[in-house]
Design a protein around this motif. Structure first.
Motif, PDB file in Angstrom:
ATOM      1  N   GLY A 307      16.653  32.473  33.471  1.00  0.00           N
ATOM      2  CA  GLY A 307      15.355  32.823  34.068  1.00  0.00           C
ATOM      3  C   GLY A 307      14.589  33.847  33.260  1.00  0.00           C
ATOM      4  N   MET A 308      14.241  34.962  33.879  1.00  0.00           N
ATOM      5  CA  MET A 308      13.481  36.016  33.194  1.00  0.00           C
ATOM      6  C   MET A 308      14.366  37.216  32.866  1.00  0.00           C
ATOM      7  SD  MET A 308      10.363  35.393  32.422  1.00  0.00           S
ATOM      8  CE  MET A 308       9.323  36.846  32.450  1.00  0.00           C
ATOM      9  N   SER A 309      15.676  36.964  32.746  1.00  0.00           N
ATOM     10  CA  SER A 309      16.543  38.104  32.453  1.00  0.00           C
ATOM     11  C   SER A 309      16.383  38.510  30.984  1.00  0.00           C
ATOM     12  CB  SER A 309      17.998  37.756  32.764  1.00  0.00           C
ATOM     13  OG  SER A 309      18.422  36.689  31.952  1.00  0.00           O
ATOM     14  N   PRO A 310      16.622  39.786  30.688  1.00  0.00           N
ATOM     15  CA  PRO A 310      16.405  40.255  29.317  1.00  0.00           C
ATOM     16  C   PRO A 310      17.436  39.677  28.347  1.00  0.00           C
ATOM     17  CG  PRO A 310      17.385  41.979  30.651  1.00  0.00           C
ATOM     18  CD  PRO A 310      17.081  40.854  31.579  1.00  0.00           C
ATOM     19  N   VAL A 311      17.041  39.555  27.070  1.00  0.00           N
ATOM     20  CA  VAL A 311      18.018  39.147  26.054  1.00  0.00           C
ATOM     21  C   VAL A 311      18.414  40.371  25.256  1.00  0.00           C
ATOM     22  CG1 VAL A 311      17.634  36.727  25.528  1.00  0.00           C
ATOM     23  CG2 VAL A 311      16.055  38.435  24.644  1.00  0.00           C
ATOM     24  N   THR A 312      19.642  40.386  24.803  1.00  0.00           N
ATOM     25  CA  THR A 312      20.068  41.532  24.012  1.00  0.00           C
ATOM     26  C   THR A 312      20.402  41.131  22.590  1.00  0.00           C
ATOM     27  OG1 THR A 312      21.947  41.324  25.477  1.00  0.00           O
ATOM     28  CG2 THR A 312      20.792  43.401  25.517  1.00  0.00           C
ATOM     29  N   SER A 313      20.288  39.848  22.294  1.00  0.00           N
ATOM     30  CA  SER A 313      20.471  39.454  20.895  1.00  0.00           C
ATOM     31  C   SER A 313      19.660  38.201  20.630  1.00  0.00           C
ATOM     32  CB  SER A 313      21.946  39.225  20.581  1.00  0.00           C
ATOM     33  OG  SER A 313      22.331  37.955  21.027  1.00  0.00           O
ATOM     34  N   ILE A 314      19.305  38.059  19.382  1.00  0.00           N
ATOM     35  CA  ILE A 314      18.501  36.925  18.968  1.00  0.00           C
ATOM     36  C   ILE A 314      19.267  35.620  19.169  1.00  0.00           C
ATOM     37  CG2 ILE A 314      19.209  37.286  16.556  1.00  0.00           C
ATOM     38  CD1 ILE A 314      15.849  35.980  17.617  1.00  0.00           C
ATOM     39  N   THR A 315      20.572  35.661  18.903  1.00  0.00           N
ATOM     40  CA  THR A 315      21.366  34.435  19.059  1.00  0.00           C
ATOM     41  C   THR A 315      21.395  34.008  20.519  1.00  0.00           C
ATOM     42  OG1 THR A 315      23.164  35.978  18.721  1.00  0.00           O
ATOM     43  CG2 THR A 315      23.011  34.185  17.149  1.00  0.00           C
ATOM     44  N   GLU A 316      21.510  34.998  21.426  1.00  0.00           N
ATOM     45  CA  GLU A 316      21.542  34.673  22.849  1.00  0.00           C
ATOM     46  C   GLU A 316      20.253  33.938  23.240  1.00  0.00           C
ATOM     47  OE1 GLU A 316      21.539  38.086  25.411  1.00  0.00           O
ATOM     48  OE2 GLU A 316      22.037  36.897  27.181  1.00  0.00           O
ATOM     49  N   GLY A 317      19.114  34.479  22.810  1.00  0.00           N
ATOM     50  CA  GLY A 317      17.827  33.863  23.134  1.00  0.00           C
ATOM     51  C   GLY A 317      17.717  32.451  22.578  1.00  0.00           C
ATOM     52  N   LEU A 318      18.091  32.286  21.319  1.00  0.00           N
ATOM     53  CA  LEU A 318      17.999  30.957  20.701  1.00  0.00           C
ATOM     54  C   LEU A 318      18.926  29.954  21.375  1.00  0.00           C
ATOM     55  CD1 LEU A 318      17.664  31.790  16.900  1.00  0.00           C
ATOM     56  CD2 LEU A 318      15.925  30.889  18.432  1.00  0.00           C
ATOM     57  N   GLN A 319      20.126  30.420  21.734  1.00  0.00           N
ATOM     58  CA  GLN A 319      21.063  29.526  22.420  1.00  0.00           C
ATOM     59  C   GLN A 319      20.476  29.047  23.743  1.00  0.00           C
ATOM     60  OE1 GLN A 319      24.903  31.420  22.869  1.00  0.00           O
ATOM     61  NE2 GLN A 319      25.151  31.602  20.667  1.00  0.00           N
ATOM     62  N   GLN A 320      19.832  29.972  24.461  1.00  0.00           N
ATOM     63  CA  GLN A 320      19.244  29.596  25.755  1.00  0.00           C
ATOM     64  C   GLN A 320      18.153  28.540  25.560  1.00  0.00           C
ATOM     65  OE1 GLN A 320      18.069  33.518  26.914  1.00  0.00           O
ATOM     66  NE2 GLN A 320      19.997  33.957  27.953  1.00  0.00           N
ATOM     67  N   ILE A 321      17.310  28.767  24.553  1.00  0.00           N
ATOM     68  CA  ILE A 321      16.198  27.840  24.304  1.00  0.00           C
ATOM     69  C   ILE A 321      16.728  26.435  23.996  1.00  0.00           C
ATOM     70  CG2 ILE A 321      14.318  27.285  22.699  1.00  0.00           C
ATOM     71  CD1 ILE A 321      14.012  30.370  22.310  1.00  0.00           C
ATOM     72  N   VAL A 322      17.732  26.390  23.160  1.00  0.00           N
ATOM     73  CA  VAL A 322      18.230  25.105  22.681  1.00  0.00           C
ATOM     74  C   VAL A 322      19.044  24.358  23.747  1.00  0.00           C
ATOM     75  CG1 VAL A 322      19.777  24.053  20.973  1.00  0.00           C
ATOM     76  CG2 VAL A 322      18.199  25.844  20.272  1.00  0.00           C
ATOM     77  N   THR A 323      19.806  25.119  24.572  1.00  0.00           N
ATOM     78  CA  THR A 323      20.768  24.447  25.451  1.00  0.00           C
ATOM     79  C   THR A 323      20.244  24.138  26.857  1.00  0.00           C
ATOM     80  OG1 THR A 323      21.649  26.590  26.107  1.00  0.00           O
ATOM     81  CG2 THR A 323      22.777  25.455  24.310  1.00  0.00           C
ATOM     82  N   MET A 324      19.132  24.760  27.224  1.00  0.00           N
ATOM     83  CA  MET A 324      18.642  24.674  28.614  1.00  0.00           C
ATOM     84  C   MET A 324      18.589  23.234  29.156  1.00  0.00           C
ATOM     85  SD  MET A 324      17.422  26.730  30.963  1.00  0.00           S
ATOM     86  CE  MET A 324      16.668  28.170  30.271  1.00  0.00           C
ATOM     87  N   GLY A 325      17.951  22.312  28.431  1.00  0.00           N
ATOM     88  CA  GLY A 325      17.782  20.944  28.917  1.00  0.00           C
ATOM     89  C   GLY A 325      19.107  20.219  29.046  1.00  0.00           C
ATOM     90  N   LEU A 326      19.947  20.424  28.057  1.00  0.00           N
ATOM     91  CA  LEU A 326      21.262  19.771  28.071  1.00  0.00           C
ATOM     92  C   LEU A 326      22.082  20.253  29.273  1.00  0.00           C
ATOM     93  CD1 LEU A 326      23.532  18.098  26.665  1.00  0.00           C
ATOM     94  CD2 LEU A 326      24.175  20.229  25.505  1.00  0.00           C
ATOM     95  N   PHE A 327      22.075  21.584  29.480  1.00  0.00           N
ATOM     96  CA  PHE A 327      22.884  22.125  30.574  1.00  0.00           C
ATOM     97  C   PHE A 327      22.349  21.693  31.935  1.00  0.00           C
ATOM     98  CE2 PHE A 327      24.660  25.889  27.893  1.00  0.00           C
ATOM     99  CZ  PHE A 327      25.441  24.973  27.194  1.00  0.00           C
ATOM    100  N   ARG A 328      21.030  21.552  32.039  1.00  0.00           N
ATOM    101  CA  ARG A 328      20.480  21.071  33.314  1.00  0.00           C
ATOM    102  C   ARG A 328      20.959  19.642  33.581  1.00  0.00           C
ATOM    103  NH1 ARG A 328      19.552  22.046  38.399  1.00  0.00           N
ATOM    104  NH2 ARG A 328      17.950  20.724  39.285  1.00  0.00           N
ATOM    105  N   THR A 329      21.035  18.856  32.518  1.00  0.00           N
ATOM    106  CA  THR A 329      21.510  17.478  32.666  1.00  0.00           C
ATOM    107  C   THR A 329      22.958  17.479  33.154  1.00  0.00           C
ATOM    108  OG1 THR A 329      20.184  17.029  30.707  1.00  0.00           O
ATOM    109  CG2 THR A 329      21.623  15.250  31.469  1.00  0.00           C
ATOM    110  N   ILE A 330      23.784  18.337  32.528  1.00  0.00           N
ATOM    111  CA  ILE A 330      25.185  18.427  32.955  1.00  0.00           C
ATOM    112  C   ILE A 330      25.247  18.909  34.403  1.00  0.00           C
ATOM    113  CG2 ILE A 330      27.400  19.581  32.512  1.00  0.00           C
ATOM    114  CD1 ILE A 330      26.565  19.752  29.544  1.00  0.00           C
ATOM    115  N   ALA A 331      24.379  19.878  34.731  1.00  0.00           N
ATOM    116  CA  ALA A 331      24.387  20.447  36.088  1.00  0.00           C
ATOM    117  C   ALA A 331      24.119  19.379  37.146  1.00  0.00           C
ATOM    118  CB  ALA A 331      23.358  21.562  36.194  1.00  0.00           C
TER     119      ALA A 331
END
Ligand SMILES: NC(=O)C1=CN([C@@H]2O[C@H](COP(=O)(O)OP(=O)(O)OC[C@H]3O[C@@H](n4cnc5c(N)ncnc54)[C@H](OP(=O)(O)O)[C@@H]3O)[C@@H](O)[C@H]2O)C=CC1
Ligand SMILES: CCCCCCCCCCCCCCCC(=O)[C@@H](N)CO
Length: 359
Positions: A307-331
């Motif tokens: 959601g709107m939670s803060p990121v503490t690393s660039i990798t964390e942010g990029l991972q969220q961007i890339v995986t969001m759609g896939l994880f919703r599908t799994i969900a």
């Protein structure tokens, strides 16, 4: 024909005679690509600004509420192993003394101290404030507060005593607000500190049988997000941990009365050992990560519910961007399987009721 009309017809001739607009999709694609590149570059540029400096646990004062048992006790041990001074907070004095002895076994130097405080964190703010003050007088200002005191109640919404909704909110939510309130001013003044909230995977998704519990754990996320936004400029970092079922006295007790549906759904992400949960939580808190999750399901849930939670690393942010759609599908598949668990349990119950009647 005026010169104005001539000009406009020339423009429209050009527009329609040339097929430059066929290039439009490519131009747009280029613009979007440029935006993405610029965005990523920007994120990279500000990444050093958003990665906090790790907290040094050696010599630090760590207060653990719920530190006399289960996850809290293991967190205390994990910090003690890294050289911290510990204050254990819980109600039952005997359990506290027992836990103190266990923690002390892991000392790495002879200066380390374990302090015990018996108080109910959910009842009276002034009492919580005064015991925290006592702890600070003895062991110095609190560097890290771990809000782990909590309890769980499970059962169908209409079967849970309404008073339990209140008591869960008191212990799991207010029991985290009060100790945090008591330490935050000093942390802000010292421009350092960590506050940890122990939520649950049931604080990331609402679950059958957890109407009272899930809501009290969701509340912690809202509190943590708002607080993090306030205290980040003061170099204070907030962590919310979302453990799955963990092998503790609390889980043993809970399993005695837990609805079958809740048990089956929870089994999806397995049972963890408290020592492992403690290791992950302490590591994330030291690094100042906002979310702390355990296991592959925990990882997916955290990315999915960021959601709107803060990121503490660039990798964390990029991972969220890339995986969001896939994880919703799994969900969606997970949700389908939860629905079918619940349907099967219902049918089974009705069948056994019918056969009971026949007998
Ligand atoms: N075990 C699990 O499956 C999971 C647990 N969690 C969460 O982790 C936290 C710890 O759970 P766990 O270790 O399993 O539980 P335990 O029952 O083993 O430990 C709970 C601790 O909290 C203390 N406590 C409870 N109520 C109060 C209170 N009102 N004031 C002060 N201390 C209190 C208890 O001591 P005393 O009773 O003496 O006060 C005890 O030290 C809880 O918030 C729980 O919701 C999250 C996900 C999974
Ligand atoms: C991509 C999507 C992935 C979805 C994964 C879903 C997994 C759901 C599992 C929920 C487990 C809840 C455990 C609660 C533990 C707890 O807090 C109590 N035991 C406290 O006592």
């Amino acid at each position: 024909m005026s010169s104005e009309e001539g000009l406009s017809s020339a423009i429209s001739d050009w527009l329609f005679s040339n097929s430059w607009w066929l290039l439009l999709p490519f131009i747009m694609l280029l613009v979007v690509a440029a935006f993405i590149v610029a965005f990523v570059l920007l994120l990279y540029m500000i990444s050093p600004l958003i990665s906090p400096k790790p907290l040094k646990l050696k010599g630090a004062h760590v207060v653990v509420t719920g530190g006399s048992s289960g996850i809290g006790k293991c967190i205390a041990i994990e910090c003690y192993k890294q050289g911290a001074f510990i204050t254990l907070v819980a109600r039952d004095e005997n359990k506290l003394i027992q836990a103190k002895k266990e923690v002390e076994k892991f000392a790495i130097n002879d200066k380390q101290v374990v302090l015990c405080i018996s108080v109910d964190v959910s009842k009276d703010y002034s009492q919580v404030e005064s015991v925290i003050k006592q702890a600070q007088e003895k062991l110095g200002p609190v560097d890290m507060l771990v809000n782990c005191a909590g309890m769980s109640v499970s059962g169908k919404f209409e079967e849970v005593d309404v008073k339990r909704f209140q008591s869960l909110m008191e212990v799991n939510y207010l029991g985290s607000v009060y100790p945090t309130r008591a330490v935050i001013t000093t942390m802000k003044e010292r421009r350092m500190g960590r506050v940890v909230f122990i939520s649950s995977q049931a604080g990331q998704l609402g679950l059958f049988g957890y109407t009272a519990y899930s809501s009290s754990k969701f509340a912690l996320r809202g509190l943590a997000e708002a607080l993090q936004m306030e205290v980040k400029p003061y170099n204070v970092y907030v962590t919310v941990a979302y453990p799955p079922d963990t092998d503790t006295p609390c889980l043993t007790e809970e399993n005695k009365t837990k609805p079958l549906e809740t048990k089956l759904i929870s089994e999806t992400s397995g049972v963890c050992q408290p020592e492992h949960v403690a290791k992950v939580v302490v590591r994330d808190a030291v690094q100042g990560n906002f979310s702390s999750s355990i296991g592959p399901d925990g990882y997916m849930l955290s990315a999915l519910t960021c959601g709107m939670s803060p990121v503490t690393s660039i990798t964390e942010g990029l991972q969220q961007i890339v995986t969001m759609g896939l994880f919703r599908t799994i969900a969606l598949f997970y949700l389908g399987s939860f629905d079918s668990i619940i349907r099967r349990c219902m049918i089974q119950r009705e069948q056994s009721k019918a056969s009971d009647k026949r007998e």
